[in-house]
Each structure stands twice: as C-alpha cells, then as structure tokens.
Design a protein around this motif. Structure first.
Motif, PDB file in Angstrom:
ATOM      1  N   GLU A 123      -0.353  89.178  -8.368  1.00  0.00           N
ATOM      2  CA  GLU A 123      -1.666  88.977  -7.744  1.00  0.00           C
ATOM      3  C   GLU A 123      -1.982  87.497  -7.561  1.00  0.00           C
ATOM      4  OE1 GLU A 123      -4.361  91.491  -9.905  1.00  0.00           O
ATOM      5  OE2 GLU A 123      -3.153  93.231  -9.290  1.00  0.00           O
ATOM      6  N   ARG A 124      -1.598  86.701  -8.535  1.00  0.00           N
ATOM      7  CA  ARG A 124      -1.790  85.247  -8.391  1.00  0.00           C
ATOM      8  C   ARG A 124      -1.006  84.714  -7.202  1.00  0.00           C
ATOM      9  NH1 ARG A 124      -3.529  81.563 -12.487  1.00  0.00           N
ATOM     10  NH2 ARG A 124      -4.716  82.824 -13.914  1.00  0.00           N
ATOM     11  N   VAL A 125       0.253  85.133  -7.124  1.00  0.00           N
ATOM     12  CA  VAL A 125       1.111  84.652  -6.028  1.00  0.00           C
ATOM     13  C   VAL A 125       0.537  85.114  -4.690  1.00  0.00           C
ATOM     14  CG1 VAL A 125       3.399  84.964  -4.989  1.00  0.00           C
ATOM     15  CG2 VAL A 125       3.200  84.423  -7.405  1.00  0.00           C
ATOM     16  N   LEU A 152      -2.630  76.151  -7.471  1.00  0.00           N
ATOM     17  CA  LEU A 152      -1.199  76.219  -7.803  1.00  0.00           C
ATOM     18  C   LEU A 152      -0.931  75.580  -9.170  1.00  0.00           C
ATOM     19  CD1 LEU A 152       0.869  75.418  -4.591  1.00  0.00           C
ATOM     20  CD2 LEU A 152       1.447  77.117  -6.320  1.00  0.00           C
ATOM     21  N   ALA A 153      -1.593  74.455  -9.424  1.00  0.00           N
ATOM     22  CA  ALA A 153      -1.408  73.774 -10.713  1.00  0.00           C
ATOM     23  C   ALA A 153      -1.901  74.682 -11.839  1.00  0.00           C
ATOM     24  CB  ALA A 153      -2.153  72.451 -10.719  1.00  0.00           C
ATOM     25  N   GLU A 154      -3.001  75.381 -11.605  1.00  0.00           N
ATOM     26  CA  GLU A 154      -3.534  76.295 -12.627  1.00  0.00           C
ATOM     27  C   GLU A 154      -2.556  77.447 -12.862  1.00  0.00           C
ATOM     28  OE1 GLU A 154      -5.564  76.570 -14.942  1.00  0.00           O
ATOM     29  OE2 GLU A 154      -5.393  78.745 -15.238  1.00  0.00           O
ATOM     30  N   ALA A 155      -1.949  77.958 -11.772  1.00  0.00           N
ATOM     31  CA  ALA A 155      -0.963  79.036 -11.913  1.00  0.00           C
ATOM     32  C   ALA A 155       0.236  78.555 -12.728  1.00  0.00           C
ATOM     33  CB  ALA A 155      -0.505  79.520 -10.537  1.00  0.00           C
ATOM     34  N   LEU A 156       0.629  77.314 -12.519  1.00  0.00           N
ATOM     35  CA  LEU A 156       1.750  76.756 -13.282  1.00  0.00           C
ATOM     36  C   LEU A 156       1.406  76.638 -14.764  1.00  0.00           C
ATOM     37  CD1 LEU A 156       3.490  73.933 -11.266  1.00  0.00           C
ATOM     38  CD2 LEU A 156       4.611  75.575 -12.771  1.00  0.00           C
ATOM     39  N   ARG A 157       0.155  76.205 -15.030  1.00  0.00           N
ATOM     40  CA  ARG A 157      -0.272  76.094 -16.441  1.00  0.00           C
ATOM     41  C   ARG A 157      -0.251  77.480 -17.085  1.00  0.00           C
ATOM     42  NH1 ARG A 157      -3.739  72.051 -14.307  1.00  0.00           N
ATOM     43  NH2 ARG A 157      -5.449  73.507 -13.950  1.00  0.00           N
ATOM     44  N   TRP A 158      -0.727  78.472 -16.344  1.00  0.00           N
ATOM     45  CA  TRP A 158      -0.773  79.850 -16.838  1.00  0.00           C
ATOM     46  C   TRP A 158       0.639  80.331 -17.144  1.00  0.00           C
ATOM     47  CZ3 TRP A 158       0.816  84.611 -14.526  1.00  0.00           C
ATOM     48  CH2 TRP A 158       0.258  85.742 -15.092  1.00  0.00           C
ATOM     49  N   GLU A 159       1.564  80.036 -16.231  1.00  0.00           N
ATOM     50  CA  GLU A 159       2.950  80.464 -16.413  1.00  0.00           C
ATOM     51  C   GLU A 159       3.572  79.775 -17.623  1.00  0.00           C
ATOM     52  OE1 GLU A 159       4.280  82.916 -14.597  1.00  0.00           O
ATOM     53  OE2 GLU A 159       5.985  82.764 -15.955  1.00  0.00           O
ATOM     54  N   ARG A 160       3.239  78.493 -17.793  1.00  0.00           N
ATOM     55  CA  ARG A 160       3.809  77.745 -18.910  1.00  0.00           C
ATOM     56  C   ARG A 160       3.346  78.328 -20.248  1.00  0.00           C
ATOM     57  NH1 ARG A 160       2.463  72.489 -16.935  1.00  0.00           N
ATOM     58  NH2 ARG A 160       3.994  72.433 -15.275  1.00  0.00           N
ATOM     59  N   ALA A 166       9.934  77.883 -11.626  1.00  0.00           N
ATOM     60  CA  ALA A 166      10.624  77.101 -10.585  1.00  0.00           C
ATOM     61  C   ALA A 166       9.993  77.386  -9.222  1.00  0.00           C
ATOM     62  CB  ALA A 166      12.105  77.455 -10.565  1.00  0.00           C
ATOM     63  N   GLY A 167       9.648  78.647  -8.958  1.00  0.00           N
ATOM     64  CA  GLY A 167       9.039  79.012  -7.666  1.00  0.00           C
ATOM     65  C   GLY A 167       7.676  78.351  -7.501  1.00  0.00           C
ATOM     66  N   LEU A 168       6.872  78.408  -8.562  1.00  0.00           N
ATOM     67  CA  LEU A 168       5.530  77.808  -8.482  1.00  0.00           C
ATOM     68  C   LEU A 168       5.630  76.290  -8.329  1.00  0.00           C
ATOM     69  CD1 LEU A 168       3.685  79.890 -11.244  1.00  0.00           C
ATOM     70  CD2 LEU A 168       3.228  79.962  -8.787  1.00  0.00           C
ATOM     71  N   ARG A 169       6.591  75.696  -9.051  1.00  0.00           N
ATOM     72  CA  ARG A 169       6.752  74.239  -8.960  1.00  0.00           C
ATOM     73  C   ARG A 169       7.198  73.835  -7.559  1.00  0.00           C
ATOM     74  NH1 ARG A 169       8.200  74.268 -13.923  1.00  0.00           N
ATOM     75  NH2 ARG A 169      10.362  74.749 -13.423  1.00  0.00           N
ATOM     76  N   ALA A 170       8.137  74.624  -6.986  1.00  0.00           N
ATOM     77  CA  ALA A 170       8.621  74.293  -5.633  1.00  0.00           C
ATOM     78  C   ALA A 170       7.460  74.379  -4.644  1.00  0.00           C
ATOM     79  CB  ALA A 170       9.747  75.243  -5.230  1.00  0.00           C
ATOM     80  N   ALA A 217       8.470  79.262  -0.922  1.00  0.00           N
ATOM     81  CA  ALA A 217       8.766  79.215  -2.358  1.00  0.00           C
ATOM     82  C   ALA A 217       8.056  80.373  -3.074  1.00  0.00           C
ATOM     83  CB  ALA A 217       8.319  77.879  -2.942  1.00  0.00           C
ATOM     84  N   LEU A 218       6.842  80.702  -2.633  1.00  0.00           N
ATOM     85  CA  LEU A 218       6.126  81.829  -3.253  1.00  0.00           C
ATOM     86  C   LEU A 218       6.811  83.154  -2.911  1.00  0.00           C
ATOM     87  CD1 LEU A 218       2.374  80.882  -2.675  1.00  0.00           C
ATOM     88  CD2 LEU A 218       3.766  80.524  -4.718  1.00  0.00           C
TER      89      LEU A 218
END
Ligand SMILES: Nc1nc2c(ncn2[C@@H]2O[C@H](COP(=O)(O)OP(=O)(O)OP(=O)(O)O)[C@@H](O)[C@H]2O)c(=O)[nH]1
Ligand SMILES: [Mg+2]
Length: 436
Positions: free
Chosen positions: A125-127, A171-179, A376-380, A411-412
């Motif tokens: 859903e985020r993506v 996107l940065a928030e999604a990356l933080r969430w993933e981390r 990797a996908g979110l970062r790209a 990338a998404l």
C-alpha cells in the motif's frame, strides 16, 4: 481428474460454485473416505479452479492416494508454486507473496509479526501510494509541456518542485519505516561460561531448539564452540557453548589450550555472558575468582545449575554482587527443566529485548534478503527523485524532470513485482521449501 477418481458421492460439476463434498476416492488399492473442497476460479488462492482433498492422516493411505493422483496426471507442486501462481494471476503483489514466504519460514513471534505485516499489504500500500503520487507529478509535467509559460495550464516551476519535495519526503519516510523492519545487525549472542562440568552443555541442550551438545560427567567434555538458536520471549538469539574454564592450569599447545582459547574468543564477542555455576558449590572465594575472569565488556547473568541436587537456592557472594556481575541470576535444573523461564526472563531483561518488543515499530524480523530488496527499491526511487530535483533546481527541462520521475516509478515497480525479472522471481520462489 479428481472427478474420475471420486466414488460414492457426487463430484462437483464444472461451473458449480464453491462446495464441500464427502465421498470416497479410489486410490487404486481401495477406497478411502475423503472430503473434497471445490473452489472454482477466480475465487481461489491462485484464481484457478482448485480442488482440495482432505484425506485420513495415515501416511500409507496418503501415499496410495498421492501415487494414484500422479498416475492420473497430477504432479507435486514446485517450491512456492501456489503462491507464484497467485502472484502471476495478479491475485497478490510480490510483497504479499514474499510475506507468505516469510510466514512459512518464521521461527519466532517477531518474524511472524513482520511477515504478517507484509501479507496484510503494509508495504504494497505504501508503494502504491508513492507510485500514484509520482504518476500524478509526471502527468502534471506532461500536461504542462503543451503550454507556454504565460498560458493558463502551465504549472509554475516552484509548484512542481514543492509537490516533488513532498513525494521525496514520503519516500524518505517509507525508507525509515523499512529500515525499522529490517533485521537488526544480527542476533544477540549469549555465550555460556563457567567451570568444566558446571552443566553448560546440558543447559545449552535444554534451551536451544536442536541442541545436541555432548554431555558427560567428565570435566572437559566440550572442546569446540557450538551455536544454537534460543527463543527469548519471541526474539531469537544465538546461544554459544564452549569449553569450560576453571582454576586448573592448562598446558599451552595442547588441545585443552586450543579449546580454552576458542571459548575465550567466543566470550569476548558476547552480548551477554551466561555464567553457569553449580548451585551446590560452597567455595565462595573460587566463585569470586571465576567472576573476575569473565569478560568485562558484556553484561552477565548467573545460572545456578543442578537445582534438583541443591538444598537451597544460593545467593551470589557479596563481592561478586558489589562488582555488579552478575546483573541478575536464576536457579535452574536443565535436567528437570525447572527455572528455565526465569532464566530467559533475566537474560531478555538484560539484553533489553522486552523493551524492543513493546516499541510500536521495533518489529525487525523480516528475512534479510527481503528487507534488502525492498530497501534497495525504495532507495533507488528516492535517488532518482533526488537527481530529478537537483536537475530541476539547475534549470532542467520538463522532459528531463519527467524522465527522472519515470525512473523513480520503475524502481517502485520492481518492489511490488510489476516489472521484476524472471531471474529474481525464480530466486525468491525457490526459497519456499514446500509447495505453498
Ligand atoms: N542432576 C543434574 N545433573 C546435571 C544437570 N546439568 C548437568 N548435569 C550433569 O552434570 C554433568 C556435566 O554436565 P555438562 O553439561 O557436560 O557440563 P559442562 O559444563 O558442559 O562441562 P564441560 O563441557 O566439561 O565444561 C553431566 O553428568 C550432566 O548430566 C542438572 O540440572 N541436574
Ligand atoms: Mg560442555
């Protein structure tokens, strides 16, 4: 095919809605009672017609039925084949399929929770939201291309930039969430220490799922460093056993010295030292000396062992307590299985695992390759958007900016499987050990 083997009952007809039938199947050697669940597509896991047979749980009967079905043209499912078909039919996206994979392999509550979050579509859903935002931006760019700056319909550069920066933040928030969901840098290492014969290996076997350390009444039984998995209140840690170390001198160059050095190396790398002391011991000064030899860098929990043979639960000598080592203690009998929960609670308290678990998002527990692929996908995507914004600030054209936005969307698409390559899919689904 099932219909051909189905006897003593009505088989569902093609086109018939979901049904449960009881009857028998002819397994070639006899007739076994069976329950048939009929789930016509698209309302099935794979969106295909699915017939599920429920048979008596007896292995010889199952084998007969299986062989008969194979003779009639069926074949066993490949690794993850049902989930792959569900993904390929568009029933679930790739991240949900990965969630099923992670759920099948989950070894503790923490991993199960992380897998369930994926199955529930937490990442998909985020993506999806990020993709819509990027597509909207691109549509705005493309629409703007048709107008001159002075015309209505042309979106000012500053407005586009503001909208793009909002997507970059999401996107940065999604990356933080993933981390936060990524596995921590590794499982905590709890290393057993104590004198030879203290009962370390017996405790190791009692605490680990597949502990098979050699145990004997002879001091110096364990030579190698061995590791096992210990689940502490829902979190897996690595439990490490090795040679004991007492007051006896060891001759350098012998196998005993090698075993001692290996065990010392393991203790130096410990996140927690689990110090095992026979509860029947009364030599307080030797216990104090033993404590002084434990590595100073890691916290220590004391396990009084052989509680079944001790008269009472001892208290660590005052000198030891004054030095703050051990932080906590518990009395156990690895043979009777008593006190193990108290010991687990003490260790998980000292390691701070309870606190991590109650943290709202301190979930972790996703298999490393999955969290790496998602990250990797979110970062790209984030990098492509950042490059686009840089170019935009430098005066790039709408065309060029839109190309960066497309790169971010691509990338998404890799994450939820819209464009994931066959090779990546093969690798992911091959990890399933069963047909599911
Ligand atoms: N009664 C009783 N015996 C125990 C218990 N734990 C260990 N033992 C016995 O104590 C002896 C030594 O146990 P191990 O687990 O091999 O001890 P260790 O500390 O690994 O010994 P090394 O590998 O030689 O350093 C064995 O005979 C065990 O059966 C216990 O909880 N109760
Ligand atoms: Mg041992």
């Amino acid at each position: 095919m099932v219909r051909a083997l189905w006897v003593d009952g009505d088989a569902p007809r093609a086109g018939e809605p979901r049904a449960v039938r009881s009857g028998r199947i002819d397994d070639g050697r006899g007739r076994q009672p069976a329950l048939l669940l009929w789930m016509p597509g698209p309302r099935s896991y794979t969106r295909e017609d699915v017939a599920e047979l429920h048979l008596p749980g007896s292995p010889p009967l199952l084998r007969c039925a299986f062989e008969r079905l194979v003779a009639a043209g069926a074949r066993p499912a490949g690794p993850g084949e049902f989930t792959r078909r569900a993904f390929e039919s568009g029933r679930i996206d790739l991240t949900r399929a990965e969630g099923v994979l992670a759920l099948v392999g989950a070894r503790c509550a923490e991993e199960r929770r992380a897998a369930l979050a994926l199955v529930a579509g937490g990442l998909a859903e985020r993506v999806g939201g990020l993709r819509s935002a990027l597509e909207e931006l691109r549509a705005t760019c493309e629409a703007s291309l048709d107008f001159e700056e002075a015309e209505t319909g042309h979106v000012p550069r500053a407005d586009l930039e503001r909208a793009a920066r909002a997507v970059a933040e999401a996107l940065a928030e999604a990356l933080r969430w993933e981390r936060r969901r990524a596995p921590s840098s590794g499982e905590a290492r709890v290393v057993l220490a104590g004198a030879p014969n203290a009962g370390k290996s017996t405790l190791f076997n009692a605490l680990t799922e597949d502990g098979a350390a050699l145990v004997s009444g002879q001091a110096g039984t364990t030579r190698d460093v061995i590791e096992g998995s210990w689940t502490l209140g829902g979190t897996r840690v690595t439990l490490v056993d090795g040679a004991g170390e007492g007051s006896e001198e060891v001759t350098e160059g012998t196998v005993d010295a090698l075993a001692r050095d290996r065990a010392r190396g393991a203790r130096e790398a410990a996140d927690l030292v689990l110090w095992v002391v026979d509860a029947a011991r009364t030599d307080a000064s030797a216990i104090v000396a033993e404590a002084a030899g434990l590595p100073a860098a890691a916290p220590c929990v004391l396990a009084w062992s052989r509680l079944d043979e001790a008269c009472a639960t001892p208290r660590p000598p005052e000198e030891v307590l004054a030095a703050g080592r051990p932080a906590l203690w518990a009395a156990v009998s690895a043979v009777a299985g008593t006190g193990l929960d108290d010991l687990a609670a003490a260790c998980s308290g000292v390691l701070g695992l309870g606190a991590a678990q109650s943290g709202a998002l301190g979930l972790g527990g996703l298999p490393r390759e999955l969290s790496e692929r998602h990250g990797a996908g979110l970062r790209a995507a984030a990098d492509a958007l950042a490059a686009g914004l840089d170019a935009w600030s430098g005066g790039a054209t709408l065309d060029l900016f839109a190309a960066h936005l497309r790169e971010a969307t691509d990338a998404l698409d890799e994450i939820d499987g819209r464009t994931t390559s066959e090779a990546v899919l093969d690798r992911l689904f091959d990890r399933f050990c069963i047909g599911k």
